[in-house]
Design a protein around this motif. Structure first.
Motif, PDB file in Angstrom:
ATOM      1  N   PHE A  33       0.861  -1.182   0.000  1.00  0.00           N
ATOM      2  CA  PHE A  33       0.000   0.000   0.000  1.00  0.00           C
ATOM      3  C   PHE A  33       0.898   1.233   0.000  1.00  0.00           C
ATOM      4  CE2 PHE A  33      -2.422   3.421   1.918  1.00  0.00           C
ATOM      5  CZ  PHE A  33      -3.597   3.350   1.186  1.00  0.00           C
ATOM      6  N   CYS A  34       0.660   2.135  -0.953  1.00  0.00           N
ATOM      7  CA  CYS A  34       1.462   3.351  -1.094  1.00  0.00           C
ATOM      8  C   CYS A  34       0.815   4.492  -0.313  1.00  0.00           C
ATOM      9  CB  CYS A  34       1.593   3.726  -2.562  1.00  0.00           C
ATOM     10  SG  CYS A  34       2.576   5.218  -2.811  1.00  0.00           S
ATOM     11  N   LEU A  35       1.558   5.082   0.619  1.00  0.00           N
ATOM     12  CA  LEU A  35       1.033   6.188   1.413  1.00  0.00           C
ATOM     13  C   LEU A  35       0.927   7.475   0.603  1.00  0.00           C
ATOM     14  CD1 LEU A  35       2.981   5.586   4.745  1.00  0.00           C
ATOM     15  CD2 LEU A  35       0.778   4.681   4.021  1.00  0.00           C
ATOM     16  N   LEU A  57       3.826   0.515   2.674  1.00  0.00           N
ATOM     17  CA  LEU A  57       3.655  -0.475   3.739  1.00  0.00           C
ATOM     18  C   LEU A  57       3.412  -1.832   3.101  1.00  0.00           C
ATOM     19  CD1 LEU A  57       1.207   1.435   6.124  1.00  0.00           C
ATOM     20  CD2 LEU A  57       3.675   1.123   6.412  1.00  0.00           C
ATOM     21  N   GLN A  58       4.047  -2.868   3.646  1.00  0.00           N
ATOM     22  CA  GLN A  58       3.774  -4.219   3.180  1.00  0.00           C
ATOM     23  C   GLN A  58       2.785  -4.859   4.146  1.00  0.00           C
ATOM     24  OE1 GLN A  58       7.134  -6.832   2.742  1.00  0.00           O
ATOM     25  NE2 GLN A  58       5.853  -8.539   2.089  1.00  0.00           N
ATOM     26  N   VAL A  68       0.317  -5.521   9.809  1.00  0.00           N
ATOM     27  CA  VAL A  68       1.446  -4.728   9.337  1.00  0.00           C
ATOM     28  C   VAL A  68       2.493  -4.730  10.438  1.00  0.00           C
ATOM     29  CG1 VAL A  68       0.500  -2.508  10.144  1.00  0.00           C
ATOM     30  CG2 VAL A  68       2.130  -2.544   8.257  1.00  0.00           C
ATOM     31  N   ARG A  69       3.757  -4.735  10.057  1.00  0.00           N
ATOM     32  CA  ARG A  69       4.825  -4.718  11.048  1.00  0.00           C
ATOM     33  C   ARG A  69       4.865  -3.378  11.759  1.00  0.00           C
ATOM     34  NH1 ARG A  69       9.948  -7.860   8.311  1.00  0.00           N
ATOM     35  NH2 ARG A  69       9.133  -9.941   8.723  1.00  0.00           N
ATOM     36  N   VAL A  70       5.046  -3.435  13.065  1.00  0.00           N
ATOM     37  CA  VAL A  70       5.140  -2.228  13.882  1.00  0.00           C
ATOM     38  C   VAL A  70       6.297  -1.367  13.379  1.00  0.00           C
ATOM     39  CG1 VAL A  70       5.687  -1.378  16.208  1.00  0.00           C
ATOM     40  CG2 VAL A  70       4.037  -3.233  15.904  1.00  0.00           C
ATOM     41  N   SER A  71       7.408  -1.992  13.044  1.00  0.00           N
ATOM     42  CA  SER A  71       8.590  -1.242  12.586  1.00  0.00           C
ATOM     43  C   SER A  71       8.328  -0.450  11.307  1.00  0.00           C
ATOM     44  CB  SER A  71       9.774  -2.192  12.384  1.00  0.00           C
ATOM     45  OG  SER A  71       9.460  -3.163  11.404  1.00  0.00           O
ATOM     46  N   GLU A  72       7.379  -0.884  10.492  1.00  0.00           N
ATOM     47  CA  GLU A  72       7.059  -0.167   9.253  1.00  0.00           C
ATOM     48  C   GLU A  72       6.085   0.982   9.476  1.00  0.00           C
ATOM     49  OE1 GLU A  72       5.778  -2.563   5.952  1.00  0.00           O
ATOM     50  OE2 GLU A  72       7.270  -4.107   6.392  1.00  0.00           O
ATOM     51  N   ILE A  73       5.144   0.815  10.400  1.00  0.00           N
ATOM     52  CA  ILE A  73       4.065   1.792  10.520  1.00  0.00           C
ATOM     53  C   ILE A  73       4.280   2.812  11.638  1.00  0.00           C
ATOM     54  CG2 ILE A  73       2.527   0.490  12.034  1.00  0.00           C
ATOM     55  CD1 ILE A  73       0.263   1.444  10.007  1.00  0.00           C
ATOM     56  N   GLU A  74       5.091   2.476  12.637  1.00  0.00           N
ATOM     57  CA  GLU A  74       5.220   3.373  13.786  1.00  0.00           C
ATOM     58  C   GLU A  74       5.840   4.720  13.442  1.00  0.00           C
ATOM     59  OE1 GLU A  74       7.590   1.545  16.830  1.00  0.00           O
ATOM     60  OE2 GLU A  74       9.252   1.145  15.449  1.00  0.00           O
ATOM     61  N   ASN A  75       6.560   4.817  12.331  1.00  0.00           N
ATOM     62  CA  ASN A  75       7.165   6.095  11.933  1.00  0.00           C
ATOM     63  C   ASN A  75       6.199   7.009  11.194  1.00  0.00           C
ATOM     64  OD1 ASN A  75       9.650   5.300  13.032  1.00  0.00           O
ATOM     65  ND2 ASN A  75      10.186   4.233  11.149  1.00  0.00           N
ATOM     66  N   VAL A  76       5.074   6.464  10.737  1.00  0.00           N
ATOM     67  CA  VAL A  76       4.117   7.267   9.962  1.00  0.00           C
ATOM     68  C   VAL A  76       2.757   7.403  10.644  1.00  0.00           C
ATOM     69  CG1 VAL A  76       5.208   6.810   7.731  1.00  0.00           C
ATOM     70  CG2 VAL A  76       3.452   5.246   8.576  1.00  0.00           C
ATOM     71  N   VAL A  92       3.800  -7.198  15.204  1.00  0.00           N
ATOM     72  CA  VAL A  92       2.810  -6.745  14.220  1.00  0.00           C
ATOM     73  C   VAL A  92       1.563  -6.258  14.934  1.00  0.00           C
ATOM     74  CG1 VAL A  92       3.613  -8.367  12.445  1.00  0.00           C
ATOM     75  CG2 VAL A  92       1.723  -9.020  13.949  1.00  0.00           C
ATOM     76  N   LEU A  93       0.711  -5.562  14.178  1.00  0.00           N
ATOM     77  CA  LEU A  93      -0.621  -5.219  14.672  1.00  0.00           C
ATOM     78  C   LEU A  93      -1.618  -5.440  13.555  1.00  0.00           C
ATOM     79  CD1 LEU A  93      -1.245  -2.130  13.488  1.00  0.00           C
ATOM     80  CD2 LEU A  93       0.227  -1.538  15.362  1.00  0.00           C
ATOM     81  N   PHE A  94      -2.850  -5.725  13.950  1.00  0.00           N
ATOM     82  CA  PHE A  94      -3.902  -6.023  12.984  1.00  0.00           C
ATOM     83  C   PHE A  94      -4.459  -4.729  12.407  1.00  0.00           C
ATOM     84  CE2 PHE A  94      -3.611  -9.963  15.251  1.00  0.00           C
ATOM     85  CZ  PHE A  94      -3.834 -10.912  14.265  1.00  0.00           C
ATOM     86  N   LEU A  95      -4.807  -4.764  11.117  1.00  0.00           N
ATOM     87  CA  LEU A  95      -5.384  -3.586  10.476  1.00  0.00           C
ATOM     88  C   LEU A  95      -6.816  -3.364  10.923  1.00  0.00           C
ATOM     89  CD1 LEU A  95      -4.173  -3.624   6.749  1.00  0.00           C
ATOM     90  CD2 LEU A  95      -3.187  -2.456   8.723  1.00  0.00           C
TER      91      LEU A  95
END
Length: 189
Positions: A33-35, A57-58, A68-76, A92-95
């Protein structure tokens, strides 16, 4: 949390479909998914050709649910208050909200130990940790709901303030009040 414009699209997007551009190639699942673009999911090949410099985000699967991995989403995105899990050695956390298991005990206690239960504020799913939400979707819904309730509370306060200075009309001294007891004429025979 101020909700980013792309969050609703991230939560509503269908993932893990076959990429129409790369249907003949292996690993063609649309799990990115492209932000920046904020539209449909895409595959790894589309990323290298169309989204090379975009924040992406993958999305992964865990028990048939999108994570989604916490490491990928926590910065955005502010993910505080959302339950995280360790799956395949990655946090990870659930969408989105997941159905509650049918045989869930909802904090059952035994005679020897007491269990403390935590529940999602939006869907009431049992949580492992003292957090407020089970997923990003529940957090977004909870924040929207809190915002609506706050707006309603402020609206009522403003309404009370405007009506505070006005009082209901009072009767004047000569407005159809009886003076004393009524006297009737004696009966005539």
């Amino acid at each position: 949390m101020e909700e980013p414009k792309w969050l609703e699209a991230l939560l509503r997007t269908n993932y893990f479909t076959i990429c129409p551009r790369h249907c003949e190639t292996p690993r063609n699942e649309c799990n990115m998914f492209c932000l920046s673009c904020q539209n449909a999911a895409f595959c790894i090949y589309c990323r290298t050709s169309l989204h090379i410099d975009h924040p992406v985000l993958q999305i992964r699967r865990s028990s048939y649910h999108n994570v989604v991995r916490v490491s990928e989403i926590e910065n955005v995105l502010d993910i505080r208050g959302v339950q995280t899990y360790v799956i395949n050695s990655a946090r990870v956390l659930f969408l989105n909200e997941r159905p509650q298991p049918k045989n869930s005990s909802h904090g059952a206690t035994s005679s020897t130990t007491k269990t403390i239960s935590y529940f999602c504020e939006t869907c009431c799913r049992t949580l492992l940790d003292p957090v407020r939400f089970c997923s990003l979707g529940c957090k977004a819904e909870g924040i929207r709901k809190n915002k609506e309730e706050e707006e309603e509370r402020l609206r009522k306060e403003r309404q009370q303030e405007t009506h505070k200075g006005t009082h209901p009309p009072t009767r004047t001294s000569n407005s159809r009040r009886r003076k004393g007891t009524p006297h009737r004429a004696p009966f005539a025979s």
